[in-house]
Design an enzyme around this catalytic site. Sequence first.
Site, PDB file in Angstrom:
ATOM      1  N   CYS A 147       0.740  -1.198  -0.052  1.00 44.54           N
ATOM      2  CA  CYS A 147      -0.091   0.125   0.128  1.00 44.54           C
ATOM      3  C   CYS A 147       0.852   1.371  -0.079  1.00 44.54           C
ATOM      4  CB  CYS A 147      -0.902   0.101   1.136  1.00 44.54           C
ATOM      5  SG  CYS A 147      -1.991   1.570   1.224  1.00 44.54           S
ATOM      6  N   GLY A 202      -9.659  -4.061 -10.669  1.00 52.74           N
ATOM      7  CA  GLY A 202      -9.939  -2.968  -9.854  1.00 52.74           C
ATOM      8  C   GLY A 202     -10.736  -1.874 -10.392  1.00 52.74           C
TER       9      GLY A 202
HETATM   10  C1  LIG Z   1      -9.265   3.750  -4.666  1.00 54.93           C
HETATM   11  C2  LIG Z   1      -8.681   2.406  -4.457  1.00 54.93           C
HETATM   12  C3  LIG Z   1      -8.350   1.929  -3.211  1.00 54.93           C
HETATM   13  C4  LIG Z   1      -7.381   0.725  -3.288  1.00 54.93           C
HETATM   14  N1  LIG Z   1      -7.322   0.063  -2.085  1.00 54.93           N
HETATM   15  C5  LIG Z   1      -6.760  -0.935  -1.917  1.00 54.93           C
HETATM   16  C6  LIG Z   1      -6.378  -1.786  -0.561  1.00 54.93           C
HETATM   17  O1  LIG Z   1      -7.116  -1.391   0.419  1.00 54.93           O
HETATM   18  N2  LIG Z   1      -5.735  -2.915  -0.564  1.00 54.93           N
HETATM   19  C7  LIG Z   1      -4.825  -3.285  -1.785  1.00 54.93           C
HETATM   20  O2  LIG Z   1      -4.398  -4.330  -1.443  1.00 54.93           O
HETATM   21  N3  LIG Z   1      -5.056  -2.585  -2.974  1.00 54.93           N
HETATM   22  C8  LIG Z   1      -5.806  -1.519  -3.001  1.00 54.93           C
HETATM   23  N4  LIG Z   1      -5.909  -1.096  -4.080  1.00 54.93           N
HETATM   24  C9  LIG Z   1      -5.292  -1.535  -5.317  1.00 54.93           C
HETATM   25  C10 LIG Z   1      -6.040  -2.466  -6.238  1.00 54.93           C
HETATM   26  O3  LIG Z   1      -6.625  -3.235  -5.533  1.00 54.93           O
HETATM   27  C11 LIG Z   1      -5.192  -2.902  -7.340  1.00 54.93           C
HETATM   28  O4  LIG Z   1      -4.016  -3.485  -7.057  1.00 54.93           O
HETATM   29  C12 LIG Z   1      -4.597  -1.800  -8.158  1.00 54.93           C
HETATM   30  O5  LIG Z   1      -5.779  -0.635  -8.389  1.00 54.93           O
HETATM   31  C13 LIG Z   1      -4.457  -2.061  -9.563  1.00 54.93           C
HETATM   32  O6  LIG Z   1      -5.684  -2.753 -10.476  1.00 54.93           O
HETATM   33  P1  LIG Z   1      -6.413  -1.662 -11.395  1.00 54.93           P
HETATM   34  O7  LIG Z   1      -5.714  -1.064 -12.192  1.00 54.93           O
HETATM   35  O8  LIG Z   1      -7.295  -2.628 -12.020  1.00 54.93           O
HETATM   36  O9  LIG Z   1      -7.195  -1.075 -10.481  1.00 54.93           O
HETATM   37  C14 LIG Z   1      -7.022   0.020  -4.163  1.00 54.93           C
HETATM   38  C15 LIG Z   1      -7.068   0.699  -5.418  1.00 54.93           C
HETATM   39  C16 LIG Z   1      -7.863   1.728  -5.587  1.00 54.93           C
HETATM   40  C17 LIG Z   1      -8.175   2.522  -7.171  1.00 54.93           C
END
Ligand SMILES: Cc1cc2nc3c(=O)[nH]c(=O)nc-3n(C[C@H](O)[C@H](O)[C@H](O)COP(=O)(O)O)c2cc1C
Lengths: 303, 303, 258, 258
Positions: A130, A265
Amino acid sequence: MANLEVKIHNLTFKNPVITASGTFGNGVEFDDFIDVNSLGGIVLKGTTLKHREGNNYPRMAETASGMLNAVGLQNKGAEYFCKHIYPAVLRYDTNVIVNVNGSTIEDYIALAEIINDLEAIPAIELNISCPNVKEGGMAFGTSCPMAEQVTKEVRRVYSKTLIVKLSPNVTNIAEIARAVESNGADAVSLVNTFLGMAIDAEKRVPRLSTVTGGLSGPAIKPIALRMVWQVAQAVKVPVIGMGGIMCASDAIEFLLAGASAVQIGTANFVDPQVSVKVIAGIDDYLQRHNFNSVLDIIGGLQM
Amino acid sequence: MANLEVKIHNLTFKNPVITASGTFGNGVEFDDFIDVNSLGGIVLKGTTLKHREGNNYPRMAETASGMLNAVGLQNKGAEYFCKHIYPAVLRYDTNVIVNVNGSTIEDYIALAEIINDLEAIPAIELNISCPNVKEGGMAFGTSCPMAEQVTKEVRRVYSKTLIVKLSPNVTNIAEIARAVESNGADAVSLVNTFLGMAIDAEKRVPRLSTVTGGLSGPAIKPIALRMVWQVAQAVKVPVIGMGGIMCASDAIEFLLAGASAVQIGTANFVDPQVSVKVIAGIDDYLQRHNFNSVLDIIGGLQM
Amino acid sequence: MNKRVGQLQLIKKIKLNYNNYLLEFKADSILSDIKPGQFVNIQIDRSPSTFLRRPISIYDVNYQTDTISLVVKIVGAGSETLTSTEPGSIIDMVYPLGNGFSQPKAGDKCLLVGGGVGVAPLYLLAKEMNINGIKPFILLGARTAEDHILLSEFNKLGEVFLTTNDGSLQVKGFVTDHEIWSNSLNFNKIYCCGPEPMMKAVAAKAAKLDIDCEVSLENLMACGFGVCLCCVTKTHDGHKCVCTEGPVFNIKDLEWQI
Amino acid sequence: MNKRVGQLQLIKKIKLNYNNYLLEFKADSILSDIKPGQFVNIQIDRSPSTFLRRPISIYDVNYQTDTISLVVKIVGAGSETLTSTEPGSIIDMVYPLGNGFSQPKAGDKCLLVGGGVGVAPLYLLAKEMNINGIKPFILLGARTAEDHILLSEFNKLGEVFLTTNDGSLQVKGFVTDHEIWSNSLNFNKIYCCGPEPMMKAVAAKAAKLDIDCEVSLENLMACGFGVCLCCVTKTHDGHKCVCTEGPVFNIKDLEWQI
Ligand SMILES: Cc1cc2nc3c(=O)[nH]c(=O)nc-3n(C[C@H](O)[C@H](O)[C@H](O)COP(=O)(O)O)c2cc1C
Ligand SMILES: Cc1cc2nc3c(=O)[nH]c(=O)nc-3n(C[C@H](O)[C@H](O)[C@H](O)COP(=O)(O)OP(=O)(O)OC[C@H]3O[C@@H](n4cnc5c(N)ncnc54)[C@H](O)[C@@H]3O)c2cc1C
Ligand SMILES: Cc1cc2nc3c(=O)[nH]c(=O)nc-3n(C[C@H](O)[C@H](O)[C@H](O)COP(=O)(O)OP(=O)(O)OC[C@H]3O[C@@H](n4cnc5c(N)ncnc54)[C@H](O)[C@@H]3O)c2cc1C
Ligand SMILES: Cc1cc2nc3c(=O)[nH]c(=O)nc-3n(C[C@H](O)[C@H](O)[C@H](O)COP(=O)(O)O)c2cc1C
Ligand code: FES
Ligand code: FES
């Protein structure tokens, strides 16, 4: 209908589509839009031992084909989770995975122990990546010794499927993947967000209260895909790929690169129904290309 | 008209807008579109000691708000450069910078020595961050000891302005920046491209002949901006920022983050006139906000 | 009563002034569940600058014909593209979102305060009040006379008072400069939507006069339905999502320095 | 004779068949420097999937009225958006790009071979030949009868021979299956544009018959004017840019396994 089933460690997933932590709430928010049970799995919002208020507003900035977030793990802590969220997700007939976070190794251990006792949670995703917390978080995922240590310690207390979520903000992600594999990870998931920044040029201030935040969305897909490909070659445990998946074809790219499953995500924000569309699209692809099973395309990139 | 002049080491730039290596040819290709002399500087296509054929086709894949390239430093080598390219760029009244590449430290040194003798070339940009060559390239830019060593050795033979171009594919870019600074770099430029990948899902093959390539364009801007901000705080030498700049407002974000100048890369493909538009846009911004000089906004982010 | 992803057809577009448009859409579902103060989240296109949806308050609903009207102010790429869409086009929206305004009690004396395009959600609220026998007082502020939109519509629903920053129409100044605040009209309830500084000034007035006051916030949103936790505002009970626990908040719950 | 960034107005759009369109543009400059075989590089929009420009061959030029015509086949997001643009719109192009075909010598017996949308650049070439007193033979291949486009236009400029993969029009098979190759027509020069496998087959024929042959390549391009070095093809003299040293190459210079 092709066979979409995949296995991650000893867990069976109906299909390789999982929703990513922090983008799917606790699932219930999506009940209006989709049948959550049709998903391979869901990863719940990042949880910590204690209640966290998260970072100050503004927490979000839109960027070219992506977004920055600086939520900072706002959540009500383990006790609230067990009392209120766990009962609400019990009814789901899909793999419900808890995203486990900590500022210290002790935090991680304590939380993992608590979640270990929750019967209906078959796996945790250990978030060592994170970028939005001052202590811990990404620090664990960007150093081999720290990644090793936290994995080893959590492994000691956590007996079910242990997925470790890797940070892309590193020189050599394959090395970190190997480090957590050899310390007990049953699977790795990647990528978490990239540390980024946005500035309001007119006002000359950062767009996020925390100055930097995590970049997600299609913008990062090419880098995420490269990392998944590298990690899939470096480790024997299953890899769960993510980063910018917006449609079935994106998901298939990750499967071809060697991911056994994918997570979706940011796309959930743009289209709350995207996850089920991706499942349908993968099925359609397999049929068009005469594959009986999704397993036939995992790692199927021809070089 | 505001004062747009900036200094990098002992070099004066009319304005902070420089065109990035590999995206501006040798300048002459732009004579039809813009007055190249109106630019702060131009960085010529990556040059190596010996002729290189570069990688096989396909070398390019479009991605969301960006592109991957795998050119692999195709160029005709130092001798050809001195005979044919150098005379052609002599007529430019702007800072003409050569982008210096090598597979070994010896290569870098030999080329830097040759360029050192070219009177009209006031600076080199030492590229230790090319992701598209099998040997050398990014390997130098992703390891502190190697970055230190190549900088130190080149510094020994190169007496004019030495800019070192950093790779973003690292855990801690500030650390690398400090390493090259303390070994003689007069300035650092960043970022080079991010190592990425794209797959043709239908054909199940990589889209690039080299499988992986370098990601550039607006997609990477948030990460590039964060890195420039981190590096600007970590070093005393001037920082030249780049990565996804498409318009004046993007350029201003980099200046606010602490860059003394910016480079424009991929945007030149989309709009061959973008560089002069960015200069006009910065001037307009300064006037609208009542700044006399661009120096007033460099590092001017309010926290 | 479900949130849904709908494909709505733009059936009418009216230019209200130099940068505000009224857009009317035919919905693909029955709209009886929509309440004043709720909003829709619109997919613009997937261009790099408008990757995420754009939240827009619901201005009006015709429950008979299942049409929704929105008022959109052009401030950037998304609103620009949306307002240049031609009637006939299909627009993808997630709706209805947010909690909406609370219902006034019978006999309540209500003041609606709107600024700029913030007048939008107040219209459906005023309409509902009229149905329930309440004629609200409506105080609208804008920069200039030209910036005042939809006045004839609001005039049908209650007594309208106006301010302009430049004095080009009625009272010169901010909404809080209007004499309505000093006349002893004994409001029981204030509903406010507009730029944040305006809402804070109105909240300060309301607090001082000890009048119950609801404001509709416009925080930046990524999802719009409570999963990203980006849109939070500080309340006495910690961070709350504006998209689900708002956009309407009672000022007594907000941690506003007023 | 300069490359330029122009704002051209779409003045006519004709649907040629289910997925090919003819687009005519009014240019903002004098077009006298444009040669057959050159191309334009079009900015579609800046959506994520069409971030880069799209190269399209010049089909026709009206040197009197300064209009350029293009033939566009829909294959993805860029061509889709471009062909759905309405007349009156302004399109940003970089032009003219590339080297163009060589001029045949007076009295040359020329064969033009086109496949699919690859017929496009051959039209202006045939037109110029006609002006110079050469009536070319024109061999066009397509998947089905429906895929053959602009036949009546080509008919005006030379004798036209057709093949279709499914036999739905004239000779069944590929262009190389046509009897024109066995008739001793003694061509001096072949000009070819189409899918790469077709061009390679034609090149093989030409090499065997020892006829001079030029082909127009369509490599993926990022810039279109020689600075990115992405569009290279292998020649006996190393990698050459298709956008500047092509798109037209003489097959004797290419490293094709034929
Ligand atoms: C608003 C937001 C909150 C997120 N919160 C977490 C989280 O609490 N724990 C985590 O492991 N990843 C978190 N992520 C990361 C996502 O799980 C993912 O790894 C990342 O967004 C990449 O994938 P994507 O491009 O499909 O969004 C968060 C992403 C976003 C956009
Ligand atoms: C619940 C809610 C209801 C809304 N109702 C309406 C409405 O009825 N009519 C209407 O015109 N607008 C309304 N808005 C605001 C609207 O969502 C934004 O104006 C719109 O998203 C801007 O998109 P854009 O692409 O045009 O501008 P962008 O290019 O995204 O932004 C342009 C500028 O406006 C700023 N900005 C954008 N969105 C916001 C915001 N939400 N708060 C503060 N600053 C912002 C940006 O930081 C930037 O400086 C509402 C917002 C919310 C959250
Ligand atoms: C010099 C030159 C001249 C051209 N002339 C014409 C013309 O006159 N008419 C016309 O319709 N098209 C022409 N093309 C091809 C045209 O540029 C592409 O079809 C177009 O760029 C596709 O864009 P898109 O966004 O629609 O498809 P995309 O979504 O970009 O691509 C769709 C599919 O087509 C493939 N593709 C895209 N471009 C090419 C290419 N250049 N070569 C091989 N495969 C490709 C992609 O890999 C993908 O599989 C020409 C190309 C070049 C280089
Ligand atoms: C096609 C292409 C070729 C490049 N070649 C070089 C090079 O030879 N040397 C170098 O230092 N950087 C090279 N780069 C990197 C750019 O100079 C720049 O660092 C990078 O593209 C990020 O900036 P941008 O997003 O503005 O393009 C190249 C980039 C592209 C797209
Ligand atoms: S916008 Fe996502 S939680 Fe409110
Ligand atoms: S497309 Fe850039 S050099 Fe040819």
